[in-house]
Design a protein around this motif. Structure first.
Motif, PDB file in Angstrom:
ATOM      1  N   CYS A 194      -7.518   1.135   6.429  1.00 59.78           N
ATOM      2  CA  CYS A 194      -7.070   1.953   5.306  1.00 59.78           C
ATOM      3  C   CYS A 194      -8.160   2.083   4.235  1.00 59.78           C
ATOM      4  O   CYS A 194      -8.576   3.178   3.889  1.00 59.78           O
ATOM      5  N   CYS A 214       0.713   2.451   6.506  1.00 59.79           N
ATOM      6  CA  CYS A 214      -0.265   1.365   6.356  1.00 59.79           C
ATOM      7  C   CYS A 214       0.483   0.040   6.222  1.00 59.79           C
ATOM      8  O   CYS A 214       1.537  -0.020   5.587  1.00 59.79           O
ATOM      9  N   CYS A 245      -7.618  -2.097  -0.004  1.00 60.82           N
ATOM     10  CA  CYS A 245      -6.558  -2.370   0.963  1.00 60.82           C
ATOM     11  C   CYS A 245      -7.171  -2.827   2.282  1.00 60.82           C
ATOM     12  O   CYS A 245      -8.062  -2.183   2.815  1.00 60.82           O
ATOM     13  N   CYS A 261       0.861  -1.174   0.000  1.00 57.26           N
ATOM     14  CA  CYS A 261       0.000   0.000   0.000  1.00 57.26           C
ATOM     15  C   CYS A 261       0.906   1.235   0.000  1.00 57.26           C
ATOM     16  O   CYS A 261       1.872   1.296   0.759  1.00 57.26           O
TER      17      CYS A 261
HETATM   18 ZN   LIG Z   1      -3.470   0.707   2.879  1.00 56.76          ZN
END
Ligand SMILES: [Zn+2]
Length: 134
Positions: free
Chosen positions: A118, A77, A104, A72
């Motif tokens: 996310c 993240c 994600c 990501c």
């Molecule tokens: Zn992410």
């Protein structure tokens, strides 16, 4: 709320290192997909946040590693996008163009140890060019 053990202590640097190691161990494109002359992956990100990551284009030639996992783009993240199954299916079905959406599943760590999902959307377009030479 459950956190899977072993994930919480992983930094983005560790993730990058693991990714590089996995990619180095992956077979070459020509070994995995002998009929493919070029594979083009266009990744476009969509979401509700103000700072949407810039689009990415990856072009894989026969000598490149056949590795289709992308972290990501958000540094905070722990998520990743795995396109391996999608690429495999596209090549097996002789599709020259495949597109779709992945979300994600990672968690972003906020400033005060607050965690939030996310949910960054990845819109991918995979185009393959076949080697037509005998
Ligand atoms: Zn992410």
């Amino acid at each position: 709320m459950r956190l899977s053990p072993g994930q919480s202590g992983t930094t983005s640097g560790d993730r990058l290192l693991l990714l590089r190691r996995d990619r180095a161990a992956a077979p070459a494109m020509r070994a995995l997909f002998p009929s493919i002359a070029q594979l083009r992956l266009e990744l476009r990100f969509e979401g509700t946040a103000a700072n949407i990551p810039v689009p990415q284009t990856h072009i894989l030639h026969p000598a490149a590693r056949a590795y289709f996992v992308f972290l990501c783009p958000y540094a905070d993240c722990n998520g990743r996008f795995d396109l391996a199954a999608i690429v495999n299916a596209a090549v097996e079905d002789s599709l020259s163009r495949v597109e779709g959406l992945l979300v994600c599943g990672g968690t972003r760590v906020g400033g005060h140890a607050s965690r939030r999902l996310c949910h960054l959307h990845l819109h991918y377009v995979i185009t393959s060019t076949r080697d037509l030479a005998p």
